[in-house]
Motif scaffolding. Structure first.
Motif, PDB file in Angstrom:
ATOM      1  N   LYS A  49       0.794  -1.228   0.000  1.00 10.59           N
ATOM      2  CA  LYS A  49       0.000   0.000   0.000  1.00 10.59           C
ATOM      3  C   LYS A  49       0.831   1.285   0.000  1.00 10.59           C
ATOM      4  CE  LYS A  49      -3.842  -2.155   2.514  1.00 10.59           C
ATOM      5  NZ  LYS A  49      -4.693  -2.107   3.748  1.00 10.59           N
ATOM      6  N   THR A  50       2.110   1.204   0.342  1.00 10.65           N
ATOM      7  CA  THR A  50       2.901   2.408   0.573  1.00 10.65           C
ATOM      8  C   THR A  50       3.930   2.617  -0.533  1.00 10.65           C
ATOM      9  OG1 THR A  50       2.704   2.004   2.958  1.00 10.65           O
ATOM     10  CG2 THR A  50       4.344   3.620   2.247  1.00 10.65           C
ATOM     11  N   THR A  51       3.922   3.817  -1.128  1.00 12.58           N
ATOM     12  CA  THR A  51       4.896   4.173  -2.154  1.00 12.58           C
ATOM     13  C   THR A  51       5.748   5.338  -1.662  1.00 12.58           C
ATOM     14  OG1 THR A  51       3.239   5.596  -3.208  1.00 12.58           O
ATOM     15  CG2 THR A  51       3.487   3.368  -4.082  1.00 12.58           C
ATOM     16  N   LEU A  52       7.011   5.355  -2.078  1.00 10.84           N
ATOM     17  CA  LEU A  52       7.960   6.363  -1.641  1.00 10.84           C
ATOM     18  C   LEU A  52       8.518   7.117  -2.845  1.00 10.84           C
ATOM     19  CD1 LEU A  52      10.028   4.166   0.868  1.00 10.84           C
ATOM     20  CD2 LEU A  52       7.971   5.527   1.356  1.00 10.84           C
ATOM     21  N   LEU A  53       8.583   8.437  -2.734  1.00 11.77           N
ATOM     22  CA  LEU A  53       9.161   9.278  -3.775  1.00 11.77           C
ATOM     23  C   LEU A  53      10.546   9.740  -3.335  1.00 11.77           C
ATOM     24  CD1 LEU A  53       8.900  10.924  -6.429  1.00 11.77           C
ATOM     25  CD2 LEU A  53       8.000  12.801  -5.011  1.00 11.77           C
ATOM     26  N   PRO A  54      11.620   9.302  -4.009  1.00 10.67           N
ATOM     27  CA  PRO A  54      12.957   9.783  -3.652  1.00 10.67           C
ATOM     28  C   PRO A  54      13.106  11.258  -4.035  1.00 10.67           C
ATOM     29  CG  PRO A  54      13.049   7.790  -5.001  1.00 10.67           C
ATOM     30  CD  PRO A  54      11.660   8.310  -5.093  1.00 10.67           C
ATOM     31  N   THR A  55      13.664  12.056  -3.141  1.00  4.30           N
ATOM     32  CA  THR A  55      13.843  13.481  -3.421  1.00  4.30           C
ATOM     33  C   THR A  55      15.277  13.832  -3.799  1.00  4.30           C
ATOM     34  OG1 THR A  55      14.239  13.932  -1.076  1.00  4.30           O
ATOM     35  CG2 THR A  55      11.963  14.119  -1.870  1.00  4.30           C
ATOM     36  N   ASN A  56      16.224  12.953  -3.498  1.00  3.08           N
ATOM     37  CA  ASN A  56      17.628  13.258  -3.779  1.00  3.08           C
ATOM     38  C   ASN A  56      18.198  12.454  -4.937  1.00  3.08           C
ATOM     39  OD1 ASN A  56      17.414  10.932  -2.074  1.00  3.08           O
ATOM     40  ND2 ASN A  56      19.604  11.072  -1.627  1.00  3.08           N
ATOM     41  N   VAL A  57      17.408  11.586  -5.536  1.00  3.13           N
ATOM     42  CA  VAL A  57      17.845  10.792  -6.680  1.00  3.13           C
ATOM     43  C   VAL A  57      16.725  10.816  -7.722  1.00  3.13           C
ATOM     44  CG1 VAL A  57      18.740   8.560  -7.448  1.00  3.13           C
ATOM     45  CG2 VAL A  57      19.096   9.275  -5.092  1.00  3.13           C
ATOM     46  N   LYS A  58      17.042  11.207  -8.937  1.00  2.00           N
ATOM     47  CA  LYS A  58      16.007  11.387  -9.955  1.00  2.00           C
ATOM     48  C   LYS A  58      15.859  10.201 -10.899  1.00  2.00           C
ATOM     49  CE  LYS A  58      15.077  15.377  -8.296  1.00  2.00           C
ATOM     50  NZ  LYS A  58      13.861  15.498  -7.426  1.00  2.00           N
ATOM     51  N   THR A  59      16.915   9.449 -11.102  1.00  2.00           N
ATOM     52  CA  THR A  59      16.847   8.297 -11.994  1.00  2.00           C
ATOM     53  C   THR A  59      17.281   7.040 -11.248  1.00  2.00           C
ATOM     54  OG1 THR A  59      19.098   8.688 -12.807  1.00  2.00           O
ATOM     55  CG2 THR A  59      17.280   9.680 -14.048  1.00  2.00           C
ATOM     56  N   SER A  60      16.700   5.932 -11.602  1.00  2.00           N
ATOM     57  CA  SER A  60      16.998   4.681 -10.910  1.00  2.00           C
ATOM     58  C   SER A  60      18.446   4.266 -11.148  1.00  2.00           C
ATOM     59  CB  SER A  60      16.070   3.572 -11.398  1.00  2.00           C
ATOM     60  OG  SER A  60      16.486   2.313 -10.898  1.00  2.00           O
TER      61      SER A  60
END
Length: 250
Positions: free
Chosen positions: A61-72
């Motif tokens: 149920k939980t998704t995380l948005l990285p703020t310091n890394v833009k591409t995998s």
């Protein structure tokens, strides 16, 4: 069935020291934070978003948005990964939380292996393992992630796979296979692997019991996991790829 185990700190330390990709931490560099950063605090699925960016699926149920890394760091491959992260007070948009990635490291991520019939034992092996009852041993987000323990001599890559069970009364039965290629003398150590479960029948929103079977050092064993077909956001064409692991695996 409960599986007895002792958590191996060496595994977590080796993961961070040997394979951290070096994200700068947003935490102060003191002893407490250094200890905190040493260990993973999440097991995630690394997914590609529709706009080409990436996000992290923490659980069903939980998704995380990285703020310091833009591409995998893993390109366009969908993989399971251990991570150390910190929540940040920033907008997360359509995702549940915004986070700062302190470090992240992929684990071996594979599809279910094809059934080769009479060749299964020869190709996939029958070498014993112990499945470790640990926080990373679970079924979530369409994957079965396993921490397993066996003997490693270091002379060969070990081959680990998941096969569909042959039980006509239970379509949610799978079997863990291990081929050590004769590398069965040495130290006891742990490995991590995740298997994508998209070949199992759709549970249609229900939670069912997923039965895992394996050959242990003391005979045949099994354990059950709560399993529900993946419902979270996924790339349009997800690719489960075998990627780097801590020990010699394939």
């Amino acid at each position: 069935m409960k599986i007895n185990s002792v958590f191996s700190k060496a595994l977590a330390v080796a993961t961070v020291v040997a394979t951290s990709i070096g994200f700068q931490s947003c935490l102060d560099d003191d002893d407490n934070n250094a200890y905190y950063l040493r260990y993973p605090n999440a097991l995630v699925t690394v997914k590609e978003a529709a706009d080409g960016a990436f996000f992290l699926q923490l659980d069903d149920k939980t998704t995380l948005l990285p703020t310091n890394v833009k591409t995998s760091p893993f390109g366009d491959k969908e993989v399971r990964a251990l991570m150390n992260y910190s929540e940040v007070d920033e907008a997360s948009g359509e995702y549940t939380k915004a986070v700062h990635i302190n470090w992240i490291d992929s684990i071996l991520t594979k599809p279910i292996a094809p059934d080769l019939g009479e060749e299964n034992d020869k190709i996939y092996g029958t070498d014993p393992v112990e499945i470790v009852n640990d926080w990373v041993t679970l079924a979530e987000d369409g994957y079965l992630t396993l921490r397993f323990r066996t003997v490693w001599g270091g002379s060969q890559k070990h081959f680990v796979n998941l096969l569909l069970g042959q039980n006509p009364d239970n379509p949610y039965e799978v079997e863990f296979r291990h081929n050590a290629y004769g590398d069965t003398y040495g130290k006891t150590d742990d490995g991590l692997v995740a298997f994508k479960l998209d070949e199992l029948p759709d549970t249609e929103g229900k939670t069912v019991k997923l039965k895992l079977k394996w050959k242990s050092f003391s005979g045949d064993k099994s354990a059950e996991f709560d399993y529900c077909t993946r419902k979270s956001v996924a790339p349009s064409e997800p690719a489960a790829a075998a990627v780097r692991s801590n020990l010699k695996l394939k």
